[in-house]
Design an enzyme around this catalytic site. Structure first.
Site, mmCIF file in Angstrom:
data_model
loop_
_atom_site.group_PDB
_atom_site.id
_atom_site.type_symbol
_atom_site.label_atom_id
_atom_site.label_comp_id
_atom_site.label_asym_id
_atom_site.label_seq_id
_atom_site.Cartn_x
_atom_site.Cartn_y
_atom_site.Cartn_z
ATOM 1 N N ASP A 60 0.763 -1.105 0.058
ATOM 2 C CA ASP A 60 0.118 -0.062 0.008
ATOM 3 C C ASP A 60 0.909 1.296 -0.056
ATOM 4 O O ASP A 60 1.705 1.281 0.600
ATOM 5 C CB ASP A 60 -0.686 -0.148 1.362
ATOM 6 C CG ASP A 60 -1.871 1.401 1.393
ATOM 7 O OD1 ASP A 60 -2.788 1.344 0.563
ATOM 8 O OD2 ASP A 60 -1.554 2.153 2.320
ATOM 9 N N GLU A 69 1.727 0.127 -4.787
ATOM 10 C CA GLU A 69 0.678 1.375 -5.090
ATOM 11 C C GLU A 69 1.623 2.454 -4.908
ATOM 12 O O GLU A 69 1.972 2.874 -3.989
ATOM 13 C CB GLU A 69 -0.468 1.208 -4.238
ATOM 14 C CG GLU A 69 -1.371 2.337 -4.401
ATOM 15 C CD GLU A 69 -2.457 2.834 -3.327
ATOM 16 O OE1 GLU A 69 -3.498 3.424 -3.597
ATOM 17 O OE2 GLU A 69 -2.127 2.537 -2.119
#
Length: 612
Positions: free
Chosen positions: A260, A297
């Site tokens: 993330d 990401e």
């Protein structure tokens, strides 16, 4: 670092002996309390407190006692059955795997399906996902991507507020439940991607600061102090994170990790933490023979994240590509507010097809600076694209999905735009049948002040998107209940047709080499700005054959002129066909002498063709 076995926390090395290793460099005394027993640990020069015991058994609950008076859970706990403020559970990670013959597919063969364990089924756990695996196989999915499962407060959370990186959320089924899910997925031919968070931890139940300098004030992130990857004592923090990566791969047989918001990882070390993660992952792959992938990401449009270690890149195998989504949504009529304000619709979508990133060094008005770098040399299989995901849905005030935002025809066009790209396609749970329930942001914190901060934070976020009204209360249990998939929609005809459409377009993606190809440099895309249409050409090296696609994002029938160097051989897919619930196929109205084709509004047509 020993990659063969987990060394941090409490681990069972045989039926009798348990090892304990807790990193607390600034503590004066560390003990482990289990029932009536208290076990004293010894400190080494690097701040590791270690010990051996035969007093702790699998399933026992225990506490860590710091300096004789602070009784808190183990930061490397594998389970928190009584919640993030309760005792840790000693768990034996041994599992009788049945996936010896499993081979992780090439990343270019991944078709992702992102899901949230708590809302994917009414069960809200790993068993619920297991019950749906045959459905996903029939859909054509090759990899499920599970939103974070690290233990979080309560039972309602997206997962990005996790505070025990090693502990699998108990209400989902715990460590054994996740192992069973992965094993069942491999039996069905599905790879498993797990979303992990190494840029921050949640606020409630975050006891890491009690053990040592896990965070640093050198940098700030949207969630507060940054994880300490390059400040004093950072070696212990880096080891803690790298061992977590290895655990998911080695002990849970997870095939890939989605990291993330890596742009929020602050690390100016000579060797970046992502490079260390990649190096240790490669060592594990070499030892076990099992392939694993690292997916980032990032919103920085910097291909260094997906460049190899030999090029001084950060070594991630692939990344999510939000800009394709933004350009696609604006092409479909999304208002240009908030972060959509930077996107020009059809022109930028054409650029995204060619370059993956839209901004590759141009000036960005929203960022008020030049932004990004070109991706030359990086294949399409290093970029993951989508028409919706948990963020882009949940970041809307009402959590609105495509199923309520767009017409039936536009939903099919969005799917086609993703599946026909040279990139790796990802679906968000429920989109394949046009789910209409929202996916809202929800939490279950116990701190009233924190709850109010979450509420006010959401209001500020929506203000930036110029949205009006009140957002659903993230703390209210109803908010999560509203976000569960409504599988009963599949009893309705048009939702059944949408599911069949998705099965067909996924099969088309797999069946045709030109569509399945990740040769990004051979993708040609032309924007017809006045018509709000795209011409997409997909070809492969050494062949004059191609797949030619027309996409009409307008609300009118359009007459499209075909390039003179392309000879059409026949239609292989038309989203407007009546079989897909569309208004009908107009492609037969082709005018060969003028190289023109009629195309229905909000639709796409796919042709087999040749270059001449």
């Amino acid at each position: 670092m020993d990659i063969r076995t987990r060394t941090t926390g409490i681990n069972f090395i045989n039926n009798k002996t348990t090892t304990i290793n807790i990193w607390a460099p600034q503590a004066e005394k560390i003990e482990v309390q289990c029932g009536k027993f208290t076990i004293s640990l010894n400190k080494d020069d690097f701040g590791n407190w270690t010990g051996f015991t035969d007093l702790i058994k699998a399933g026992d609950l225990y506490w860590v006692i710091i300096d004789g008076h602070k009784r808190i859970p183990d930061p490397a706990s594998l389970g928190q059955p009584e919640g993030v403020h309760g005792p840790s559970s000693a768990i034996d990670l041994h599992y009788e795997w049945t996936d010896d013959s499993w081979q992780n597919p090439s990343l270019r063969d991944y078709i992702f399906y992102e899901l949230h364990t708590g809302t994917y089924t009414a069960d809200g756990n790993f068993q619920g996902i297991i019950n749906q695996l045959d459905y996903l196989v029939e859909l054509g999915i090759t990899a499920i991507e599970i939103m974070p499962v690290a233990a979080f407060p309560g039972e309602r959370n997206w997962g990005y507020d996790g505070v025990f990186p090693y502990a699998v959320q108990w209400s989902y089924g715990g460590a054994a439940g996740l192992q069973q899910l992965v094993d069942k997925c491999h039996q069905k031919g599905l790879a498993v991607v797990l979303d992990v968070v190494y840029n921050h931890l949640g606020p409630e139940g975050n006891y890491l600061t009690e053990f040592g300098p896990y965070f640093t004030d050198k940098y700030k992130t949207p969630w507060g102090a940054a994880v300490n990857y390059d400040d004093r004592y950072s070696d212990g923090v880096r080891k803690f994170v790298i061992e977590n990566v290895l655990m998911w791969f080695r002990d849970f047989h997870v095939d890939a990790l989605r990291l993330d918001a890596v742009h929020a990882i602050k690390d100016f070390s000579a060797i970046h933490i992502l490079q260390d993660i990649r190096r240790e992952t490669d060592r594990l792959i070499k030892q076990t023979g099992r392939m694993h992938y690292l997916i980032a990401e990032s919103d920085l449009n910097d291909p260094r994240y997906i460049s190899g270690l030999s090029e001084n890149g950060l070594g991630m195998h692939a990344q999510w590509t939000d800009e394709f989504h933004h350009a696609l949504r604006v092409s479909a009529g999304e208002p240009k507010t908030g972060y959509y304000s930077d996107f020009m619709g059809i022109e930028h979508l054409a650029k995204a097809y060619r370059d993956a990133y839209v901004y590759t060094g141009m000036y960005s008005s929203e960022r008020a600076r030049k932004f990004g770098r070109e991706t030359t040399g990086h294949p399409g299989s290093q970029f993951i694209v989508f028409s919706q995901n948990h963020d882009q849905t949940g970041n809307r005030m009402l959590g609105s999905r495509s199923g309520t935002l767009y017409s039936y025809e536009m939903q099919k066009l969005l799917a086609g735009a993703v599946m026909l790209s040279p990139f790796l396609p990802m679906l968000f749970m429920g989109e394949e049948y046009g789910e209409t329930n929202p996916f809202l942001y929800f939490v279950s914190h116990t701190d009233s002040e924190l709850v109010e901060n979450v509420r006010s934070g959401r209001k500020q976020e929506f203000a930036a998107m110029h949205l009006e009204g009140e957002a659903p209360d993230p703390q209210d249990p109803v908010t999560m209940q509203q976000s569960r998939l409504n599988w009963s929609l599949l009893k309705e005809k048009h939702h059944q047709v949408m599911l069949l459409f998705y099965q067909a377009i996924i099969a088309l993606h797999k069946r045709h080499a030109q569509i399945h190809s990740d040769e990004k440099e051979l993708t040609r895309c032309t924007a017809l700005k006045e018509l709000n249409c795209l011409l997409l050409e997909r070809s492969t090296t050494g062949s004059s054959e191609l797949i030619f696609c027309l996409m009409n994002f307008s609300v009118e029938i359009q007459q499209i002129s075909i390039p003179v160097n392309i000879k059409l051989a026949g239609v292989i897919f038309n989203s407007a066909a009546q079989i897909w619930g569309g208004p009908g196929d107009l492609s037969a109205a082709r005018q060969p002498e003028h190289q023109q084709i009629s195309i229905q509004p909000e639709s796409f047509i796919v042709y087999q063709a040749n270059y001449v």
